[in-house]
Design a protein around this motif. Structure first.
Motif, PDB file in Angstrom:
ATOM      1  N   ALA A 143      32.178  48.418  42.049  1.00 38.05           N
ATOM      2  CA  ALA A 143      33.106  48.088  43.138  1.00 38.05           C
ATOM      3  C   ALA A 143      32.565  46.875  43.890  1.00 38.05           C
ATOM      4  CB  ALA A 143      33.246  49.277  44.078  1.00 38.05           C
ATOM      5  N   VAL A 144      33.463  45.964  44.252  1.00 37.00           N
ATOM      6  CA  VAL A 144      33.042  44.774  45.000  1.00 37.00           C
ATOM      7  C   VAL A 144      34.003  44.548  46.163  1.00 37.00           C
ATOM      8  CG1 VAL A 144      31.909  43.625  43.045  1.00 37.00           C
ATOM      9  CG2 VAL A 144      34.336  43.224  43.467  1.00 37.00           C
ATOM     10  N   GLY A 145      33.551  43.809  47.172  1.00 38.05           N
ATOM     11  CA  GLY A 145      34.370  43.593  48.368  1.00 38.05           C
ATOM     12  C   GLY A 145      35.255  42.358  48.264  1.00 38.05           C
ATOM     13  N   ARG A 146      35.952  42.118  49.361  1.00 37.61           N
ATOM     14  CA  ARG A 146      36.917  41.004  49.358  1.00 37.61           C
ATOM     15  C   ARG A 146      36.266  39.630  49.264  1.00 37.61           C
ATOM     16  NH1 ARG A 146      40.725  41.345  53.865  1.00 37.61           N
ATOM     17  NH2 ARG A 146      40.647  43.577  53.435  1.00 37.61           N
ATOM     18  N   GLU A 147      35.009  39.531  49.728  1.00 37.86           N
ATOM     19  CA  GLU A 147      34.327  38.231  49.726  1.00 37.86           C
ATOM     20  C   GLU A 147      33.613  37.944  48.408  1.00 37.86           C
ATOM     21  OE1 GLU A 147      34.725  36.245  52.146  1.00 37.86           O
ATOM     22  OE2 GLU A 147      35.595  37.642  53.606  1.00 37.86           O
ATOM     23  N   HIS A 148      33.638  38.918  47.496  1.00 32.23           N
ATOM     24  CA  HIS A 148      32.898  38.767  46.237  1.00 32.23           C
ATOM     25  C   HIS A 148      33.384  37.531  45.454  1.00 32.23           C
ATOM     26  CE1 HIS A 148      30.895  39.900  42.527  1.00 32.23           C
ATOM     27  NE2 HIS A 148      32.053  39.771  41.895  1.00 32.23           N
ATOM     28  N   ILE A 149      32.437  36.663  45.078  1.00 29.82           N
ATOM     29  CA  ILE A 149      32.795  35.438  44.338  1.00 29.82           C
ATOM     30  C   ILE A 149      32.932  35.760  42.848  1.00 29.82           C
ATOM     31  CG2 ILE A 149      32.030  33.087  43.748  1.00 29.82           C
ATOM     32  CD1 ILE A 149      32.310  33.080  46.651  1.00 29.82           C
ATOM     33  N   LEU A 150      34.035  35.332  42.269  1.00 25.69           N
ATOM     34  CA  LEU A 150      34.318  35.640  40.868  1.00 25.69           C
ATOM     35  C   LEU A 150      33.674  34.637  39.919  1.00 25.69           C
ATOM     36  CD1 LEU A 150      38.102  36.518  41.262  1.00 25.69           C
ATOM     37  CD2 LEU A 150      36.132  38.061  41.359  1.00 25.69           C
ATOM     38  N   SER A 151      33.437  35.074  38.685  1.00 23.33           N
ATOM     39  CA  SER A 151      32.915  34.181  37.636  1.00 23.33           C
ATOM     40  C   SER A 151      33.900  34.139  36.485  1.00 23.33           C
ATOM     41  CB  SER A 151      31.603  34.716  37.064  1.00 23.33           C
ATOM     42  OG  SER A 151      30.699  34.996  38.072  1.00 23.33           O
TER      43      SER A 151
ATOM     44  N   ARG B  79      39.839  47.207  47.943  1.00 18.41           N
ATOM     45  CA  ARG B  79      38.603  46.727  47.312  1.00 18.41           C
ATOM     46  C   ARG B  79      38.928  46.256  45.908  1.00 18.41           C
ATOM     47  NH1 ARG B  79      38.258  52.177  47.203  1.00 18.41           N
ATOM     48  NH2 ARG B  79      38.284  53.108  45.139  1.00 18.41           N
ATOM     49  N   ALA B  80      37.918  45.669  45.264  1.00 16.88           N
ATOM     50  CA  ALA B  80      38.107  45.234  43.881  1.00 16.88           C
ATOM     51  C   ALA B  80      37.052  45.902  43.012  1.00 16.88           C
ATOM     52  CB  ALA B  80      37.992  43.719  43.801  1.00 16.88           C
TER      53      ALA B  80
END
Ligand code: GTP
Ligand code: MG
Length: 399
Positions: A380-388, A371-372
């Motif tokens: 905590a965020v998942g693998r599909e989380h879009i970054l800014s 995870r991230a």
């Protein structure tokens, strides 16, 4: 990622390049000063995450000045382009080949109108720089067409006979120019071209396709250079009106270079892109140096807000390519194993996910991703989380 600096001879490409890299390159008022391309490292300016955490970073590459992080990007300064270059005029199409790998082009225009289309000196204001924009687009289009045309008959027929998708065959042909299958499919769709049988495309359709492919693979921003000269301001404002499809940035590469060199010698305090500079000790400067600095202040910085060089580079990367700047860091520790705080800042494509970021750090980390963590938000965020842009991300992986 590679950023190409293009334009006719003597528009100020090498001055712009040197202002960003401080590399020793030839600059002169005669055409074709640059023959072999100059490759070097410049820096985009981003808000450093160190301010958010109240720490002082130690970049592994680039540098940071008072919370302004300068992140390296590769630049290529090529020979001047003249009408007919695609058929070998001037220095010909050799340097067009140098541009194959570029992801974005900075088109430097001589906004002072004091050089003709071949870069030769003419009375100030007598050449209309708007013409230079159209001719450059045209040369690039003809160059793309020539690359496409050569093998066209053979591979369009082959794709048809083997029932291969046309977009895959074309993307392969243009992969060196950064074309992708989905991009080519998008163009075929938008231009309503025959996606089953490319042997049926007319000459005009092929040219239309080449133009659209050039637009997508070599997006462009315009630096209206030499705005410090008398006709500069009028020309810049006119260009901005005439070319709404481009971002047109007022620019004085010569002023930026002078400020960077003065800062390097310790004469002034200045960071690229700043809207002011300060002289450290007036008594140590000659009258000529003081006059030069006050000219830059009055005729460039106070009028336009900056010299425009840093802004052009930043906008090429963040507005045209829409990249985002993301910092690796941990929830409990912002430093790496050597004690460097926020050592890296990665420039990522738009819509990158946590998983893309993990792969960017290392393929092993991507492959063992668990995870991230969004470190600023402590979430905590998942693998599909879009970054800014500006995110600080920790990757938790099995490795
Ligand atoms: N006034 C003014 N002159 C500039 C500026 N930038 C460049 N010049 C001058 O324009 C001339 C050409 O500059 P170069 O940087 O060599 O131009 P180039 O586009 O690299 O030229 P080629 O390599 O021959 O294609 C030089 O005399 C520079 O000093 C500027 O911002 N303002
Ligand atoms: Mg040059």
């Amino acid at each position: 990622m590679l950023i190409g600096i293009v334009g006719k001879p003597s528009c100020g490409k090498s001055t712009f390049f040197k202002a960003l890299t401080l590399a020793e390159v030839a600059i002169a008022s005669y055409p074709f000063t640059t023959i072999k391309p100059n490759r070097g490292v410049g820096y985009v300016r981003v808000n450093c995450a160190d301010r958010f955490f109240g720490v002082q970073c130690n970049p592994r590459e680039g540098y940071c000045l008072n919370g302004e992080r300068f992140v390296p990007v590769e630049l290529l300064d090529v020979a001047g382009l003249v009408p007919g270059a695609h058929e070998g005029k001037g220095l010909g199409n050799q340097f067009l080949d140098d541009l194959r790998q570029a992801h974005v082009l900075i088109h430097i225009i001589d906004a002072s109108g004091s050089t003709n289309e071949s870069g030769e000196p003419v009375p100030a204001g007598s050449h209309d720089p708007a013409r230079d924009i159209r001719f450059l687009e045209n040369e690039l289009d003809l160059w793309y067409l020539s690359i496409l045309k050569k093998p066209w008959e053979k591979f369009s027929r082959q794709a048809f006979v083997e029932k291969k998708k046309v977009n895959i065959a074309i993307a392969r042909q243009f992969s060196g120019l950064n074309a992708t299958e989905s991009m080519v499919a998008g163009i075929i769709d938008a231009l309503k071209l025959d996606s089953e049988n490319a042997t049926r495309w007319s000459g005009d359709e092929l040219q239309g396709f080449a133009t659209e492919l050039r637009r997508r693979t070599k997006p462009m921003i315009i630096a209206a250079n030499k705005v410090d000269a008398p006709a500069g301001r009028d020309n810049f404002e006119r260009l901005r009106q005439m070319f709404p499809e481009y971002k047109v940035i007022p620019c004085s590469a010569e002023s930026e270079l002078a400020l960077k060199e003065a800062a390097k010698k310790g004469m002034i305090e200045y960071a690229s892109g700043n809207s002011s500079f300060s002289i450290r000790d007036e008594s140590l400067l000659s009258q000529q140096q003081l006059n030069g600095l006050s000219f830059i202040k009055e005729s460039v910085i106070d009028k336009y807000g900056s010299t425009g060089v840093q802004e052009t580079l930043n906008r090429a990367v963040f507005d045209v390519l829409k990249l985002i700047a993301v910092f690796p860091g941990g929830l409990n520790k912002l430093s790496d194993q050597y004690g460097r705080v926020l050592p890296d800042c990665f420039l990522m494509p738009p819509n990158s996910t946590s998983l893309d970021f993990a792969f960017r750090i290392h393929s092993d980390i991507g492959n063992s991703f668990i995870r991230a963590i969004d470190v600023k938000k402590r979430l905590a965020v998942g693998r599909e989380h879009i970054l800014s842009s500006g995110d600080v991300i920790e990757i938790v992986s099995a490795k």
